[in-house]
Write an enzyme that holds these catalytic residues in place. Structure first.
Site, PDB file in Angstrom:
ATOM      1  N   LEU A   6       5.096  -2.330   2.893  1.00 28.28           N
ATOM      2  CA  LEU A   6       4.734  -2.065   4.288  1.00 28.28           C
ATOM      3  C   LEU A   6       3.480  -2.806   4.707  1.00 28.28           C
ATOM      4  O   LEU A   6       3.299  -3.148   5.868  1.00 28.28           O
ATOM      5  CB  LEU A   6       4.514  -0.555   4.498  1.00 28.28           C
ATOM      6  CG  LEU A   6       5.730   0.340   4.301  1.00 28.28           C
ATOM      7  CD1 LEU A   6       5.311   1.801   4.363  1.00 28.28           C
ATOM      8  CD2 LEU A   6       6.785   0.041   5.346  1.00 28.28           C
ATOM      9  N   GLY A   7       2.578  -3.028   3.801  1.00 31.78           N
ATOM     10  CA  GLY A   7       1.311  -3.659   4.137  1.00 31.78           C
ATOM     11  C   GLY A   7       0.353  -3.517   2.980  1.00 31.78           C
ATOM     12  O   GLY A   7       0.719  -3.104   1.882  1.00 31.78           O
ATOM     13  N   GLY A  53      -7.393  -1.565   1.647  1.00 30.48           N
ATOM     14  CA  GLY A  53      -8.466  -1.697   0.675  1.00 30.48           C
ATOM     15  C   GLY A  53      -8.090  -1.220  -0.712  1.00 30.48           C
ATOM     16  O   GLY A  53      -8.588  -1.730  -1.711  1.00 30.48           O
ATOM     17  N   PHE A  54      -7.189  -0.212  -0.802  1.00 26.63           N
ATOM     18  CA  PHE A  54      -6.785   0.290  -2.108  1.00 26.63           C
ATOM     19  C   PHE A  54      -5.799  -0.649  -2.793  1.00 26.63           C
ATOM     20  O   PHE A  54      -5.731  -0.728  -4.001  1.00 26.63           O
ATOM     21  CB  PHE A  54      -6.104   1.656  -1.965  1.00 26.63           C
ATOM     22  CG  PHE A  54      -7.040   2.747  -1.575  1.00 26.63           C
ATOM     23  CD1 PHE A  54      -8.161   3.026  -2.344  1.00 26.63           C
ATOM     24  CD2 PHE A  54      -6.813   3.510  -0.451  1.00 26.63           C
ATOM     25  CE1 PHE A  54      -9.019   4.046  -1.998  1.00 26.63           C
ATOM     26  CE2 PHE A  54      -7.672   4.523  -0.100  1.00 26.63           C
ATOM     27  CZ  PHE A  54      -8.775   4.786  -0.868  1.00 26.63           C
ATOM     28  N   GLY A  55      -4.994  -1.293  -1.999  1.00 27.15           N
ATOM     29  CA  GLY A  55      -3.930  -2.112  -2.542  1.00 27.15           C
ATOM     30  C   GLY A  55      -2.702  -2.018  -1.655  1.00 27.15           C
ATOM     31  O   GLY A  55      -2.779  -1.572  -0.505  1.00 27.15           O
ATOM     32  N   VAL A  86       1.033  -0.941  -0.004  1.00 24.01           N
ATOM     33  CA  VAL A  86       1.725   0.294   0.366  1.00 24.01           C
ATOM     34  C   VAL A  86       3.204  -0.037   0.501  1.00 24.01           C
ATOM     35  O   VAL A  86       3.580  -1.026   1.146  1.00 24.01           O
ATOM     36  CB  VAL A  86       1.194   0.867   1.697  1.00 24.01           C
ATOM     37  CG1 VAL A  86       1.925   2.152   2.044  1.00 24.01           C
ATOM     38  CG2 VAL A  86      -0.304   1.124   1.600  1.00 24.01           C
ATOM     39  N   LYS A 127       1.314   4.521  -1.810  1.00 23.79           N
ATOM     40  CA  LYS A 127       0.094   3.713  -1.814  1.00 23.79           C
ATOM     41  C   LYS A 127      -0.318   3.509  -3.265  1.00 23.79           C
ATOM     42  O   LYS A 127      -0.593   4.467  -3.984  1.00 23.79           O
ATOM     43  CB  LYS A 127      -1.018   4.406  -1.024  1.00 23.79           C
ATOM     44  CG  LYS A 127      -2.324   3.641  -1.023  1.00 23.79           C
ATOM     45  CD  LYS A 127      -3.403   4.348  -0.223  1.00 23.79           C
ATOM     46  CE  LYS A 127      -3.231   4.154   1.263  1.00 23.79           C
ATOM     47  NZ  LYS A 127      -4.425   4.597   2.020  1.00 23.79           N
ATOM     48  N   ASP A 131     -14.961   4.742   8.450  1.00 23.63           N
ATOM     49  CA  ASP A 131     -14.210   3.481   8.532  1.00 23.63           C
ATOM     50  C   ASP A 131     -13.172   3.553   9.656  1.00 23.63           C
ATOM     51  O   ASP A 131     -12.028   3.140   9.482  1.00 23.63           O
ATOM     52  CB  ASP A 131     -13.533   3.164   7.198  1.00 23.63           C
ATOM     53  CG  ASP A 131     -13.064   1.711   7.119  1.00 23.63           C
ATOM     54  OD1 ASP A 131     -13.597   0.876   7.882  1.00 23.63           O
ATOM     55  OD2 ASP A 131     -12.177   1.415   6.298  1.00 23.63           O
TER      56      ASP A 131
END
Length: 790
Positions: A497-498, A501-503, A505, A519, A597
């Site tokens: 999907l995209g 910052g975590f990585g 999804v 995620k 954020d």
């Protein structure tokens, strides 16, 4: 030929005017008159009584009172409002019996007060409150006063309501039109039946209702408590029932007025613009209409359709209901069974209390006593606290239908509605099933959200059970890696999907058919395990319609969330939704959350374009008495961070307010905060908006794709609010509670903003390498991460 000496006529004219002014008095004695062209002025020169024409085209003359100290003639009381004098021969006479008589040259009487019984040596006087009174020469209580006969305006110290001793009802009634002071269609009246409340009427039809007085405000005006420049009072006694207000700052001029258009408004005088500005008004929205959803129906402007039934009820006329006609309301699913004592109550939260015209009020009962009293009375259909002070006091009992029930996003009350035991059981079991289903979906999603952490734990053989506990009260199911890999097609690129910052999804589907989004914490993630865990805990604990709920997702666009598909109505809905979500985080949730954020990429839109705030990895929980904190590690997105956070590491609710202001300006303009603008290549979005605002060209900021299909006043209000939020100093920025109020109020009296932070800073070019994914920049050893949104 000698020039005529014109100075003497000029001086004589000025002297005559000065003498007329100096001779003006505030008092009439028996035998005195005030003719057309003459006037009385209160002793402090605040108000003037005299003759006026409502417009240049009017052929009628009226005796009235208006403000004497402002440039715009504003009449607040008219003696002969329903019978104008058709020439300028009017004269007000004061007689020895204390009566005031308005007549013309022919002796025709247009208005009079009658004799002032029991008053020796009467005088008539205009007071600095705008009250025109007849008293004894030594003072004392008025034998007659204009405050007892209001026109369309309620001023400080005036009473709106009943003098029960003489049966006098003091209403305010609109003018017939802007240039005709005759009694119009609309009136604001106090209904003393049951628990007293105020209605706005169109002749005999109820248009809007304040709800009952609940201690510091009316139930139907939740924003009333925030108006700290006013003092409000609602008196309920054996002799009088009335509403009254005072202004705590004597330099402010304000009045409540019923307009010929059917609105009731509070207006304030703005000396700088020489005009009256709307501070508050009603009705505001469709749910303000009296009983739009009928008996036992609930109106909610955040729902579509706006009408729903109280739990245990169903639409009385299903066909009309689903055609959006809710006037017939709702009927019980199951009849009550009072004799066997099996009935119970469902709690409806955040409401404007129903019409109390037939309710019973008891100020001494507590809520438990109130419930017991309702159960003992087979005709009782609901109960509630009468006041909201402290934990709540007093008792209101309703019998019969509950009408004009609506909900608010905040500051509403709790209402307990009587339903049959069968509906309680049905509702409970239905709720249980819903929670089980929702829990399964949420659990699945949160389990997948924890994938990276779980894999990390598994690799270290730290996981010994089939559950994982986060914090003190959050236990989540543990999913094995194979299940998640199968659900996402082994993390195939087609299911991606995209990336944030975590990585990455991914979308996926579990074996039982439930759709999930996964995620995955990447090895090279710039955010760590603590942030990942932080997001899971917060999202699981927080519940609000404008915060993301981990039930699924759909993304078809990039971060460029604005464009020709979004009209102004959608953008305004998004702005208000984000504001409500932040208000919940800052003030209304059981945890005080600073998001840290907030940006366009972290606002998701559902299929109805309702915004959902997401990505709580950077969020911080504040204690009850905390207002700000300091960090050595600044995290966030360039272009949205406040100056004090970026440069000093200080963050507070005002940091989120700054980010919200940037978002508002982005939504209005359709431009990113990091862009540069043709007018000055050194200006970012804040500087560009500020320069246009200072030049009085605020509407030039608007996204050209909307053409002219937007209300200019509403757009300017949003730009104003956005600029207030991005002011350089945090103490200058409003709280989100104030922002929500400003957005909800249709007013031109917003404060003027000061210069924003970072006005002259050059932002990286949109689409340039400096805005690439995952780049770090350092300012004074402070780390800032720039991400492209998902």
């Amino acid at each position: 030929m000698a020039r005529p000496n014109l100075i003497w006529p000029f001086l004589l004219t000025m002297l005559s005017a000065l003498l007329a002014t100096s001779s003006a008095t505030d008092t009439m004695n028996p035998g005195d008159t005030v003719r057309d062209g003459e006037s009385l002025i209160s002793i402090g020169r605040s108000f003037r009584l005299g003759f006026f024409a409502p417009s240049s085209s009017s052929r009628f003359r009226y005796l009235g009172i208006w403000y004497n100290t402002i440039s715009q003639q504003t009449v607040i009381w008219v003696a002969n409002r329903d019978r104008g004098i058709n020439d300028s021969t009017g004269v007000l006479s004061f007689h020895s019996n204390g009566s005031l008589v308005l007549s013309d040259a022919r002796g025709q009487v247009y208005w009079s007060t009658g004799a002032a019984a029991g008053v020796a040596s009467p005088v008539a006087r205009v007071l600095d409150s705008a009250n025109f009174v007849v008293t004894g020469s030594g003072g004392g209580a008025p034998a007659w006063q204009s405050f007892d006969y209001p026109t369309d305006s309620l001023l400080p110290a005036m009473k709106l309501g009943w003098d029960l001793r003489v049966g006098r009802n003091r209403n305010i009634t609109s003018w017939r039109s802007a240039d005709d002071p005759a009694s119009g269609q609309y009136s604001m009246v106090v209904d003393v039946r049951g628990d007293p409340q105020i209605f706005l009427l169109q002749e005999a039809t109820r248009l809007w209702r304040t709800g009952p007085w609940i201690g510091q405000r009316f139930s139907g005006i939740p924003e009333m408590k925030t108006y700290d420049m006013f003092a409000f009072r609602f008196h309920i006694g054996a002799d009088e029932v009335y509403y009254q207000f005072d202004i705590l700052n004597s330099t402010i001029l304000s009045r409540l007025v019923v307009r010929p258009t059917g609105l009731v408004e509070r207006v304030v005088w703005i000396e700088g613009t020489k005009s009256w500005n709307r501070f508050w008004f009603a009705p505001k929205d469709q749910c303000d209409s009296v009983s739009l959803c009928g008996p036992f129906g609930i109106c909610n402007t955040n729902d579509s359709p706006v009408c729903s039934c109280v739990q245990g009820f169903k639409p009385r006329s299903p066909r009309d209901w689903y055609l959006r006609d809710g006037k017939d309301g709702c009927a019980r699913r199951t009849a009550l069974d009072c004799r066997n004592g099996t009935d119970g109550f469902v709690q409806v939260t955040g409401v404007k209390l129903p019409d109390t015209s037939a309710a019973v009020l008891n100020h001494t009962m507590g809520l438990d006593e109130c419930r017991a009293a309702c159960l003992r009375n087979c005709s009782c259909t609901a109960y509630s606290n009468a006041e909201v002070t402290g934990a709540g006091t007093g008792c209101i009992l309703w019998g019969g239908d509950l009408t004009d029930l609506r909900v608010y996003t905040s500051k509403g009350m709790d209402l307990f509605v009587r339903v049959a035991a069968a509906d309680l059981e049905t509702s409970a079991s239905r709720a249980k099933r819903m929670w089980v289903a929702a829990g399964a979906v949420v659990g699945a999603f949160l389990g997948t959200l924890l994938l990276g952490w779980i894999g990390w734990c598994l690799r270290r053989r730290k996981t010994k059970t089939n559950t994982v506990v986060l914090g003190d009260d959050l236990e989540l199911p543990l999913f094995d890696f194979a299940t998640i890999a199968a659900a996402t097609g082994d993390f195939s690129a087609a299911n991606k999907l995209g990336e944030g910052g975590f990585g990455p999804v991914y979308k996926g589907r579990l074996g039982d058919g439930k759709e999930v989004a996964v995620k995955r914490l990447a090895k090279n993630s710039v955010q760590g395990l603590d942030e990942f865990k932080n997001e899971v805990v917060l999202i699981a604990k927080l519940q609000h319609r404008n915060l993301v709920r981990l039930l699924g997702g759909c993304t078809q666009w990039e971060e460029r969330m604005l464009g020709s598909l979004l009209d102004w109505k959608s953008r305004y809905q998004i702005i208000n939704g984000i504001a409500r979500g932040l208000l919940y985080l800052h003030h209304d949730s059981r945890l005080r959350i600073i998001h840290r954020d907030l940006k366009a990429g972290n606002v998701l839109l559902d299929e109805e374009m309702n915004p959902k705030i997401s990505d709580f990895g950077m969020a911080r929980i504040f204690g009850g008495d905390e207002t700000e904190a300091n960090t050595r590690r600044v995290v966030g997105t360039y272009g949205y961070m406040s100056p004090e956070y970026l440069m000093q590491g200080l963050f507070s609710v005002k940091s989120d307010v700054f980010s919200f202001g940037v978002l508002v300006l982005e939504i209005v303009s359709g431009k990113r905060s990091r862009g540069i603008y043709h007018s000055d290549p050194n200006l970012n979005l804040l500087g560009y908006a500020w320069s246009l605002w200072k030049e009085g060209c605020g509407l030039e900021l608007v996204d050209p794709s909307m053409v002219c299909s937007y209300p200019a006043a509403e757009v300017l209000k949003c730009i104003n609010v956005g600029l207030l939020c991005v002011q350089d100093l945090p103490e200058d920025r409003p709280t989100m509670a104030s922002v929500a109020l400003l957005l909800a109020s249709d007013t031109a009296s917003l404060p003027q903003p000061k210069q924003p932070g970072f006005v002259g800073m050059r932002g990286p070019l949109e689409g340039s390498s400096s805005a690439s994914k995952g780049e770090n920049c350092t300012v004074n050893n402070v780390t800032v991460t720039i991400f492209d949104g998902r």
